[in-house]
Design an enzyme around this catalytic site. Sequence first.
Site, short mmCIF file in Angstrom:
data_model
loop_
_atom_site.label_atom_id
_atom_site.label_comp_id
_atom_site.label_asym_id
_atom_site.label_seq_id
_atom_site.Cartn_x
_atom_site.Cartn_y
_atom_site.Cartn_z
N ASP A 12 0.85 -1.18 0.00
CA ASP A 12 0.00 0.00 0.00
C ASP A 12 0.89 1.24 0.00
OD1 ASP A 12 -2.10 1.73 0.22
OD2 ASP A 12 -2.48 1.34 2.34
N ASP A 106 -3.00 2.32 -6.02
CA ASP A 106 -1.82 2.34 -5.14
C ASP A 106 -1.75 1.18 -4.16
OD1 ASP A 106 -3.83 3.20 -3.31
OD2 ASP A 106 -2.25 4.10 -2.10
N GLU A 107 -2.47 0.13 -4.46
CA GLU A 107 -2.57 -0.95 -3.47
C GLU A 107 -2.74 -2.27 -4.21
OE1 GLU A 107 -5.77 -1.90 -0.04
OE2 GLU A 107 -5.78 0.13 -0.80
MG LIG Z 1 -2.38 3.93 0.05
#
Ligand SMILES: [Mg+2]
Length: 417
Positions: A12, A106-107
């Site tokens: 993350d 983003d993960e």
């Molecule tokens: Mg994040």
Amino acid sequence: MSRPPKSIIHLDMDAFYASVEILDNPALKGLPVIVGGLGSRGVVSTASYEARAFGVHSALPMVTARRRCPEGVYIRPRPWRYKEMSDRIMAVFHRYTPLVEPLSLDEAFLDVTGSYRLFGAAEEIARRIKAEVREDTGLTVTAGVASQKHLAKIASGMNKPDGLTIVPAGGELEFLWPLPLKSLWGVGKMMQEKLKSLGLVTIGDLAVLERGVLEKRFGKFGTHMWELANGLDAREVEPWNDAKSVGAEETFGENLESPEEIKAALLAQAMTAVRRLRKQGLKGRTVTVKFRDGKFKTRTRAKTLSRPTDLRDEVYKAVLDIYEKEAPTLGPMRLLGVSLSRLSYVGEENLDSEPEAPAVPVQRSLFDFEAEPPQMEPVRNEEAVKRAEKLNQALDQLAGKFGIDAVRPATLTKPKK
Ligand SMILES: [Mg+2]
């Protein structure tokens, strides 16, 4: 021979949008940076850690953010730039395994069980990925390593930013049980309150209950929570590659007969489709509805909008238009599906109107009507739709947190009489 234990890494990025803005403009370093829609209905997408100290966090109304942090630096999102960085980050992940399941820009979950011989243990791989992400992008990522998705996800949330948390194989319950119930992935505020009222405080409190107690009280979701609390999570990492369409589809146990039921199901699917689009930072231009009747006859009908959208009202309006046109010749429905195609990445105008905002009347001129004659406004069963929306919002919250179809909107298909 027993199979090797699974090795899952959850990665993350730290305050992703804000970090990209700071990367591109180093003068912002150390300042409270807030990225989000700047209009009157805007919401915060990401706040830098400096801004979080002021109580500013994602999903907060921008108006509130400005009140809490008047000296903040407020920036409109640049989605194309985040997508560019996301591609670079995902490319690093793919060096270590093809089993990469992005949850958003983003993960991602990585299954590195099979990568051992090439790259070593999951912990080693996580360290290498962190170093390479920093090298390739200048950004930091936090990692959680565990034998299952649920624990990896919790672990990555524990040590932000730039952290690495390992849940040792065999130590799952020791790790999990002292944590507060809010750490259970997918348990929202309302459920937390309910569990609290039962006298439960930690995940361990919930785990030691008899399975049936929670099932009786909360149905399938109760069982799901109990399983997670007992370290049972067999969900696989599902690699997702650039999809051509995003949507939701459901086969019903009993055919749907009434227009109210059908519309409620379509609404739920439109909302799921929109949620999935948003999660991937996408908009769609073509709305497709799939109908299958009790005799397995299938038809799909599509409508192309004049511009890409990720707004519930616009999608549902198109879905209803399609449905109303088909309704006279439709039998009882066995399967329904709503999807969006002709996908593009979100433009910056998007973040100013949230799905929670009051419905904006949709201008007919927004849509391609091709050569259609003007139609009557579809009659909506306002009550059924309202009920469906409310239910769906709750389900949406749960499902959103799981990132999978853990919560099926099946209940929506049978509005209470
Ligand atoms: Mg994040």
